[in-house]
Structure formats: structure tokens, C-alpha cells
Design a protein around this motif. Structure first.
Motif, PDB file in Angstrom:
ATOM      1  N   GLU A   1       4.274  13.711 -12.315  1.00  0.00           N
ATOM      2  CA  GLU A   1       3.325  13.737 -11.205  1.00  0.00           C
ATOM      3  C   GLU A   1       3.948  14.471 -10.013  1.00  0.00           C
ATOM      4  O   GLU A   1       4.963  14.037  -9.474  1.00  0.00           O
ATOM      5  CB  GLU A   1       2.976  12.299 -10.809  1.00  0.00           C
ATOM      6  CG  GLU A   1       1.878  12.216  -9.788  1.00  0.00           C
ATOM      7  CD  GLU A   1       1.606  10.775  -9.360  1.00  0.00           C
ATOM      8  OE1 GLU A   1       2.566  10.007  -9.207  1.00  0.00           O
ATOM      9  OE2 GLU A   1       0.431  10.438  -9.169  1.00  0.00           O
TER      10      GLU A   1
ATOM     11  N   CYS B   1      -3.820   9.818  -6.646  1.00  0.00           N
ATOM     12  CA  CYS B   1      -3.375   9.413  -7.972  1.00  0.00           C
ATOM     13  C   CYS B   1      -4.292   9.993  -9.043  1.00  0.00           C
ATOM     14  O   CYS B   1      -3.883  10.249 -10.163  1.00  0.00           O
ATOM     15  CB  CYS B   1      -3.362   7.899  -8.063  1.00  0.00           C
ATOM     16  SG  CYS B   1      -4.894   7.195  -7.444  1.00  0.00           S
TER      17      CYS B   1
ATOM     18  N   GLU C   1      -1.650  -0.288  -9.516  1.00  0.00           N
ATOM     19  CA  GLU C   1      -2.359   0.995  -9.560  1.00  0.00           C
ATOM     20  C   GLU C   1      -1.303   2.065  -9.337  1.00  0.00           C
ATOM     21  O   GLU C   1      -0.807   2.237  -8.218  1.00  0.00           O
ATOM     22  CB  GLU C   1      -3.423   1.058  -8.456  1.00  0.00           C
ATOM     23  CG  GLU C   1      -4.531   0.044  -8.605  1.00  0.00           C
ATOM     24  CD  GLU C   1      -5.398   0.264  -9.831  1.00  0.00           C
ATOM     25  OE1 GLU C   1      -5.367   1.376 -10.407  1.00  0.00           O
ATOM     26  OE2 GLU C   1      -6.090  -0.674 -10.229  1.00  0.00           O
ATOM     27  N   LEU C   2      -0.955   2.774 -10.392  1.00  0.00           N
ATOM     28  CA  LEU C   2       0.208   3.662 -10.307  1.00  0.00           C
ATOM     29  C   LEU C   2      -0.205   5.129 -10.354  1.00  0.00           C
ATOM     30  O   LEU C   2      -1.294   5.473  -9.940  1.00  0.00           O
ATOM     31  CB  LEU C   2       1.205   3.262 -11.396  1.00  0.00           C
ATOM     32  CG  LEU C   2       1.545   1.759 -11.391  1.00  0.00           C
ATOM     33  CD1 LEU C   2       2.472   1.400 -12.528  1.00  0.00           C
ATOM     34  CD2 LEU C   2       2.118   1.308 -10.060  1.00  0.00           C
ATOM     35  N   GLY C   3       0.647   5.952 -10.862  1.00  0.00           N
ATOM     36  CA  GLY C   3       0.398   7.387 -10.753  1.00  0.00           C
ATOM     37  C   GLY C   3      -0.551   7.929 -11.808  1.00  0.00           C
ATOM     38  O   GLY C   3      -1.084   7.199 -12.636  1.00  0.00           O
TER      39      GLY C   3
ATOM     40  N   PHE D   1       2.052  15.352  -7.188  1.00  0.00           N
ATOM     41  CA  PHE D   1       1.414  14.704  -6.035  1.00  0.00           C
ATOM     42  C   PHE D   1       1.300  15.654  -4.838  1.00  0.00           C
ATOM     43  O   PHE D   1       1.414  15.259  -3.684  1.00  0.00           O
ATOM     44  CB  PHE D   1       2.195  13.444  -5.647  1.00  0.00           C
ATOM     45  CG  PHE D   1       1.306  12.313  -5.215  1.00  0.00           C
ATOM     46  CD1 PHE D   1       0.301  11.831  -6.028  1.00  0.00           C
ATOM     47  CD2 PHE D   1       1.478  11.714  -3.976  1.00  0.00           C
ATOM     48  CE1 PHE D   1      -0.513  10.780  -5.623  1.00  0.00           C
ATOM     49  CE2 PHE D   1       0.673  10.650  -3.562  1.00  0.00           C
ATOM     50  CZ  PHE D   1      -0.327  10.196  -4.391  1.00  0.00           C
TER      51      PHE D   1
ATOM     52  N   LEU E   1       0.816  -1.229   0.000  1.00  0.00           N
ATOM     53  CA  LEU E   1       0.000   0.000   0.000  1.00  0.00           C
ATOM     54  C   LEU E   1       0.847   1.275   0.000  1.00  0.00           C
ATOM     55  O   LEU E   1       1.947   1.285   0.557  1.00  0.00           O
ATOM     56  CB  LEU E   1      -0.879   0.035   1.258  1.00  0.00           C
ATOM     57  CG  LEU E   1      -1.793  -1.163   1.527  1.00  0.00           C
ATOM     58  CD1 LEU E   1      -2.584  -0.944   2.812  1.00  0.00           C
ATOM     59  CD2 LEU E   1      -2.742  -1.393   0.366  1.00  0.00           C
TER      60      LEU E   1
ATOM     61  N   GLU F   1       5.471   2.752   4.908  1.00  0.00           N
ATOM     62  CA  GLU F   1       6.244   2.976   6.139  1.00  0.00           C
ATOM     63  C   GLU F   1       5.826   4.272   6.840  1.00  0.00           C
ATOM     64  O   GLU F   1       5.993   4.413   8.043  1.00  0.00           O
ATOM     65  CB  GLU F   1       7.753   2.985   5.834  1.00  0.00           C
ATOM     66  CG  GLU F   1       8.207   3.927   4.726  1.00  0.00           C
ATOM     67  CD  GLU F   1       8.190   3.257   3.351  1.00  0.00           C
ATOM     68  OE1 GLU F   1       7.284   2.446   3.081  1.00  0.00           O
ATOM     69  OE2 GLU F   1       9.089   3.566   2.545  1.00  0.00           O
TER      70      GLU F   1
ATOM     71  N   TRP G   1       0.801   5.654   0.991  1.00  0.00           N
ATOM     72  CA  TRP G   1       0.453   6.343   2.243  1.00  0.00           C
ATOM     73  C   TRP G   1      -0.748   7.289   2.119  1.00  0.00           C
ATOM     74  O   TRP G   1      -1.160   7.884   3.110  1.00  0.00           O
ATOM     75  CB  TRP G   1       1.648   7.147   2.772  1.00  0.00           C
ATOM     76  CG  TRP G   1       2.401   7.920   1.724  1.00  0.00           C
ATOM     77  CD1 TRP G   1       3.596   7.561   1.159  1.00  0.00           C
ATOM     78  CD2 TRP G   1       2.030   9.152   1.090  1.00  0.00           C
ATOM     79  NE1 TRP G   1       3.978   8.481   0.218  1.00  0.00           N
ATOM     80  CE2 TRP G   1       3.042   9.479   0.158  1.00  0.00           C
ATOM     81  CE3 TRP G   1       0.952  10.026   1.224  1.00  0.00           C
ATOM     82  CZ2 TRP G   1       3.000  10.622  -0.638  1.00  0.00           C
ATOM     83  CZ3 TRP G   1       0.901  11.165   0.430  1.00  0.00           C
ATOM     84  CH2 TRP G   1       1.912  11.449  -0.488  1.00  0.00           C
ATOM     85  N   ASN G   2      -1.292   7.456   0.938  1.00  0.00           N
ATOM     86  CA  ASN G   2      -2.241   8.574   0.796  1.00  0.00           C
ATOM     87  C   ASN G   2      -3.678   8.263   1.225  1.00  0.00           C
ATOM     88  O   ASN G   2      -4.402   9.168   1.638  1.00  0.00           O
ATOM     89  CB  ASN G   2      -2.204   9.140  -0.635  1.00  0.00           C
ATOM     90  CG  ASN G   2      -2.466   8.096  -1.686  1.00  0.00           C
ATOM     91  OD1 ASN G   2      -2.441   6.901  -1.418  1.00  0.00           O
ATOM     92  ND2 ASN G   2      -2.720   8.551  -2.898  1.00  0.00           N
TER      93      ASN G   2
ATOM     94  N   PHE H   1      -0.423  -4.031  -6.001  1.00  0.00           N
ATOM     95  CA  PHE H   1       0.433  -2.928  -5.553  1.00  0.00           C
ATOM     96  C   PHE H   1      -0.214  -1.607  -5.940  1.00  0.00           C
ATOM     97  O   PHE H   1      -0.697  -1.447  -7.063  1.00  0.00           O
ATOM     98  CB  PHE H   1       1.802  -3.043  -6.240  1.00  0.00           C
ATOM     99  CG  PHE H   1       2.669  -1.821  -6.087  1.00  0.00           C
ATOM    100  CD1 PHE H   1       3.409  -1.618  -4.928  1.00  0.00           C
ATOM    101  CD2 PHE H   1       2.732  -0.859  -7.089  1.00  0.00           C
ATOM    102  CE1 PHE H   1       4.193  -0.481  -4.773  1.00  0.00           C
ATOM    103  CE2 PHE H   1       3.519   0.273  -6.952  1.00  0.00           C
ATOM    104  CZ  PHE H   1       4.260   0.463  -5.785  1.00  0.00           C
ATOM    105  N   THR H   2      -0.204  -0.654  -5.029  1.00  0.00           N
ATOM    106  CA  THR H   2      -0.558   0.722  -5.368  1.00  0.00           C
ATOM    107  C   THR H   2       0.593   1.604  -4.945  1.00  0.00           C
ATOM    108  O   THR H   2       1.058   1.529  -3.797  1.00  0.00           O
ATOM    109  CB  THR H   2      -1.855   1.162  -4.660  1.00  0.00           C
ATOM    110  OG1 THR H   2      -2.926   0.360  -5.161  1.00  0.00           O
ATOM    111  CG2 THR H   2      -2.178   2.619  -4.959  1.00  0.00           C
ATOM    112  N   GLY H   3       1.061   2.423  -5.868  1.00  0.00           N
ATOM    113  CA  GLY H   3       2.186   3.306  -5.551  1.00  0.00           C
ATOM    114  C   GLY H   3       2.727   3.937  -6.817  1.00  0.00           C
ATOM    115  O   GLY H   3       2.020   4.091  -7.813  1.00  0.00           O
ATOM    116  N   SER H   4       4.009   4.269  -6.781  1.00  0.00           N
ATOM    117  CA  SER H   4       4.603   5.035  -7.881  1.00  0.00           C
ATOM    118  C   SER H   4       4.964   4.119  -9.065  1.00  0.00           C
ATOM    119  O   SER H   4       5.117   2.905  -8.898  1.00  0.00           O
ATOM    120  CB  SER H   4       5.869   5.721  -7.371  1.00  0.00           C
ATOM    121  OG  SER H   4       6.775   4.732  -6.916  1.00  0.00           O
TER     122      SER H   4
ATOM    123  N   LYS I   1       1.343  -5.071   3.356  1.00  0.00           N
ATOM    124  CA  LYS I   1       2.387  -4.175   3.852  1.00  0.00           C
ATOM    125  C   LYS I   1       1.931  -2.740   3.674  1.00  0.00           C
ATOM    126  O   LYS I   1       1.834  -2.237   2.558  1.00  0.00           O
ATOM    127  CB  LYS I   1       3.724  -4.358   3.130  1.00  0.00           C
ATOM    128  CG  LYS I   1       4.819  -3.660   3.941  1.00  0.00           C
ATOM    129  CD  LYS I   1       6.064  -3.340   3.172  1.00  0.00           C
ATOM    130  CE  LYS I   1       6.049  -2.039   2.430  1.00  0.00           C
ATOM    131  NZ  LYS I   1       5.973  -0.828   3.259  1.00  0.00           N
TER     132      LYS I   1
END
Ligand code: NAD
Length: 483
Positions: free
Chosen positions: A385, A286, A252-254, A387, A153, A182, A155-156, A228-231, A179
Motif C-alpha cells: 500500500e 484505504c 479497518e486496515l489497509g 497510500f 483513528l 497525532e 489521519w486521512n 481501530f482504523t489504521g495500518s 484517540k
């Protein structure tokens, strides 16, 4: 502060129904971005800790996948109810770790819960198929879970995304090793701990840590599906490590999402919506609408109303009734400020913001809502991006020009279109290269609509029954009949 919110809570890993430390005993402490101080200690996990969580999930899979979808749905609805009973705590934790205004944190948690309930319901209706197998055979198609699945995951939107991913995975009979980012593990750990009395041990596990922990999940031999979701760069890494075992991935990206306003639009509504599209969650979505493409005939009218809406955004302590808190963490804050500087260097004109809000708590990671004009579509601030709470405005004269600019990045996640012309709306919806097109509103994802990206914005879909497909594999059976 943390003790007020979660009295007596221990923020450990959650494995096989127990809250435990990591084997190494190493700890890290996410920060409260409003005051730039650590909130609570969390275990830093290595590959061995991931092995233990995967083993627990693997043991739990045998009986979880044999429950009927209705029985799994009942368990998930019970979990939803416990989460709802603890919504105040989960929302306050979200605000502490993300810096998100408390009303928005409540909305995040509620949306995550709604998704768990949605998947619990629709999975019960996901019945196989009986295609025509020919006159001398019976054919049927089963939909089977993968087994242990890994969810990594960002953080947003911690609990919203937990609900999206884990809801679909569990409802279809998989088990999970999650996960959290952090920077924002706390609400996720609590949500898992709150499943202790309603989900069987090992069905939902959480391991905490940094990129290495995520990589230990995505490259694990016994993890059969990764979401996965992130950059984009980390998405590529996840895909690479999953490739070793040919593990399927959902990414799931930017996004760098366009927002088009045509001359026949309700310009006042478009202006208000544009400000929210770019600045909600401090632009840390995103699907934030950051590239405002405005027809030249309505530029002046749009800009008046839009810049009013931007400058009236309330910024402050996110536990108060404000629309914008700090950015989520220091490194990200530095990066957003660098992009604002870059915009200036590239020759764009600042139309609003660009600095630190005057009323912001003094040590927090704050940036003013910021708008650039005089932007060239090839500038880095127009294609990368950011963000953060940074939008820019460009004008166009012709429909084709608007669509070309809108489609002119490597991303293709979401888009907004404001027009009262129904034909133009359909035409734009067809021409835009994006997984979602929202006409005369923005942020239009509801549980039934799939969400995901074209181009480098990702692979696969969250939400809707599509998310259930991501977590199941079909098995075709054909039995010859003795006639
Ligand atoms: P990130 O890619 O830096 O990190 C995401 C997660 O991946 C974290 O949990 C991190 O610890 C983990 N990670 C880091 N390196 C890893 C590795 N090598 N292997 C496995 N896991 C690893 O992203 P972020 O900064 O947390 O989030 C911001 C990004 O997420 C933005 O680009 C945003 O657009 C995107 N995002 C996309 C969506 C969507 O639905 N498309 C939703 C939210 C956020």
C-alpha cells in the motif's frame, strides 16, 4: 491562521465534559502540511490520562445505557445539528491538518454527520428477538452495549471516521474514549467540545497523543471493545494488546484495491472514474483504486482518456478550489516518494507524474499524480500500500487472469469493475476477494452498506446495521414456564 478558524479554542483533551491538559503538561504540535509549520499545541497523554478518560466514560455509561434508543437518538441528532452549524470551522480545521481540499473536507464532515444521524435512527429500530423457546419456555434475545469502548483513528478522514465509529457506539448505548491520529487531532477535539451542551458529560471523551496513548486504550482493563482504523502492522499490535483481556476488536486496515475494466465497458466513464478512484484524497484512502487492470482490447482508448484525466487534476493550496493538496505529513511524503523511486528501480515505466507539481506551495508535502506502466504483479509497488497519488496500469487478456491478479495480494478491502455485461458483473462480484465490489462506479459506500475487509484488510464491519452489531453483545434468556 488557526485563530481565524477557531477563535479562542483550546485544543486540550476532552474528558467528562471538560477541556483539560494532560497530567504531565507535555504538548505536541501537529503541522499544516501545506506550509510545513506547526498549527496549534495539543496535550500528549499517558496511561494515567487514559485512565481518567476511561473512568469518566465508565461513570457515564450507567445512565447513558439506560436511556431509550429514541432518547439517545435525539441527543445524537442534536449533536449532529451543532456540528452542522459549525461545519465551516470543522472543514477548515480538517483542511489545515490533513491538507485536504476544502470542498473534500466539507464532504468529510458532512458524511460524518450523516452517519451519526443514520445510526441514531437505525439503532432505535434494533429490537431484540423472540425465538421459539419450546413449548414450556419463553426465550428472548437482548442486545446489550459493551460499556466503555475505545476508538483509535487514522489521519486521512478524521470526522468521517469519528461519525462512523462514535455514531454506532453511542447509538447502541456505549460510551467512548477516542484517540485521534497525532497528525490530525484538531477537528476531532472541536467536534467533541461541540457536544458539551447536548451529550451528558463523560459519554464522549477524547485523549490525544501518539501510539503509546492508543496502546493504553487498546490494552485497558475497563475498555470492553476496541475499534481501530489504521495500518496493518499497528492493527496487529492493537489485536495483541486487546488479547490480554480478550477484548473484541474491529480492525479497518489497509487496501491495495483493484479496478477492472472489461472490453464491453463504457471506457470513457471507466477512465474518468479510475483517475478519481486513485487520486481522490491524494490516494490517501484505504479504498483507493490503485491497481488498474485493463482488458488489452481497450488499453489504448482507456489510456488516452485516463492519462488526460490524471494530467488535468488541479493541484495547489487546499484552501483554494483545487482537487489535490499536499500529502498529510512529512514522514508519509518521504515514504510515497520512496515508493515512486522504488517503482523506477523495479523497472516500471512512468506514464505520468513522478515529481513535484510545479505550482505547489514551495514548502508543502506535494507529489504529482503519478502513473506507472509495465508493472509486474509481483513488484512491491504492485502489492504494497503506497497510500499516495500513485496508480499503475496492467493489461489482461482473459477474465480468469484478471481475477487472479486482482486477488493476488494480502489485502481485500474494495474493488471496482467496469462492464456492461450483467452476468460478468455478478460473476466478478462473486469471484473478487474484497469486502466491497463497486460496479460501474467507485467509492460506493453509503450508510446502509457494510464496509470492511477480507484477508489482512481487517476484521468486522463499519457502516450499515452491521456496525451496530459490532457494538452490541447478545444475551439469550430462556424462562421455564409453569404450565
Ligand atoms: P497508523 O496505523 O500508523 O495509526 C493509526 C492510529 O493508531 C493513530 O492514531 C496512531 O497514533 C495509533 N497507534 C499507533 N501505534 C499504536 C499502538 N501500538 N497501539 C494503539 N494505537 C496505535 O495508520 P495511519 O498512518 O494513521 O493511517 C493510514 C493507514 O490507515 C493506512 O494503512 C490505511 O489504509 C488505513 N486506513 C484504513 C481504513 C479502513 O477503513 N480500512 C480507513 C482509513 C485508513
Amino acid at each position: 491562521m488557526i485563530s481565524e478558524v477557531s477563535e479562542g479554542a483550546t485544543f486540550g483533551n476532552y474528558v467528562d465534559g471538560e477541556t483539560i491538559p494532560s497530567a504531565s503538561g507535555k504538548l505536541f504540535a501537529p503541522e499544516d502540511p501545506t506550509i510545513a509549520e506547526p498549527i496549534a499545541d495539543v496535550p500528549e497523554s499517558d496511561a494515567g490520562d487514559v485512565d481518567d478518560a476511561v473512568a469518566a466514560a465508565s461513570d457515564a455509561f450507567e445512565s447513558w445505557c439506560e436511556l431509550t434508543p429514541l432518547d439517545r437518538g435525539d441527543a445524537l441528532r442534536e449533536w449532529s445539528q451543532v456540528l452542522r452549524d459549525n461545519l465551516d470551522e470543522l472543514a477548515r480545521l480538517t483542511t489545515l491538518e490533513v491538507g485536504k481540499p476544502i470542498a473534500a473536507s466539507r464532504a468529510d464532515v458532512e458524511t460524518g454527520i450523516r452517519f451519526v444521524e443514520y445510526y441514531a435512527s437505525v439503532a432505535a429500530g434494533k429490537e431484540g428477538r423472540v425465538p421459539d423457546g419450546g413449548a414450556d419456555a419463553l426465550a428472548y434475545v437482548e442486545e446489550e452495549p459493551y460499556g466503555v469502548t475505545g476508538q483509535i483513528l487514522p489521519w486521512n478522514y478524521p470526522l468521517l471516521l469519528l461519525g462512523w465509529k462514535v455514531g454506532a457506539a453511542l447509538a447502541t448505548g456505549n460510551t467512548c474514549v477516542v484517540k485521534p491520529a497525532e497528525q490530525t487531532p484538531l477537528a476531532t477535539i472541536r467536534a467533541a467540545q461541540l457536544s458539551a451542551d447536548v451529550l451528558p458529560d463523560g459519554v464522549l471523551n477524547v485523549v490525544n497523543g501518539f501510539g503509546e496513548t492508543g496502546a493504553a486504550i487498546s490494552g485497558h482493563d475497563d475498555v470492553r471493545k476496541v475499534s481501530f482504523t489504521g495500518s496493518v502492522p499497528v492493527g496487529r499490535e492493537v489485536m495483541r494488546s486487546a488479547a490480554a483481556d480478550v477484548t473484541p476488536v474491529t480492525l479497518e486496515l489497509g487496501g491495495k484495491n483493484p479496478f477492472l475494466v472489461f472490453p464491453d465497458a463504457d471506457v470513457g466513464d471507466a477512465a474518468e472514474t479510475a483517475a478519481a478512484a486513485g487520486l481522490y484524497n491524494n490516494g490517501q484512502s484505504c479504498d483507493s483504486g490503485t491497481r488498474l487492470l485493463i482488458h488489452e482490447d481497450v488499453e489504448e482508448e482507456f489510456l488516452d482518456a485516463y492519462l488526460d484525466a490524471v494530467s488535468s487534476r488541479t493541484v495547489g493550496d487546499p484552501l483554494d478550489d483545487v482537487e489535490q493538496g499536499p500529502l498529510c505529513h512529512r514522514e508519509h511524503w518521504e515514504s510515497v516518494k520512496e515508493y515512486i523511486e522504488l517503482g523506477r528501480e523495479e523497472g516500471a515505466t512512468l506514464l505520468a507524474g513522478g515529481g513535484r507539481p510545479v505550482d505547489a506551495p514551495k514548502d508543502g508535502y506535494y507529489v504529482e499524480p503519478t502513473v506507472f506502466g509495465d508493472v509486474d504483479p509481483d513488484m512491491r509497488i504492485a502489492t504494497e500500500e503506497v497510500f499516495g497519488p500513485v496508480q499503475f496500469v496492467m493489461t489482461f487478456a482473459e477474465y480468469e487472469e484478471a481475477i487472479d491478479v486482482a486477488n493476488g495480494t494480502d489485502y481485500g478491502l474494495a474493488s471496482g469493475v467496469f462492464t456492461r455485461d450483467i452476468s460478468r458483473a455478478h460473476r466478478a462480484a462473486s469471484d473478487l476477494e474484497a469486502g466491497s465490489v463497486w460496479v460501474n462506479h467507485y467509492f460506493g459506500t453509503v450508510p446502509g452498506t457494510p464496509f470492511g475487509g477480507f484477508k489482512q484488510s481487517g476484521i468486522g464491519r463499519e457502516c450499515g446495521s452491521d456496525a451496530l452489531d459490532e457494538y452490541t453483545q447478545t444475551k439469550s434468556v430462556r424462562i421455564a414456564l409453569d404450565r
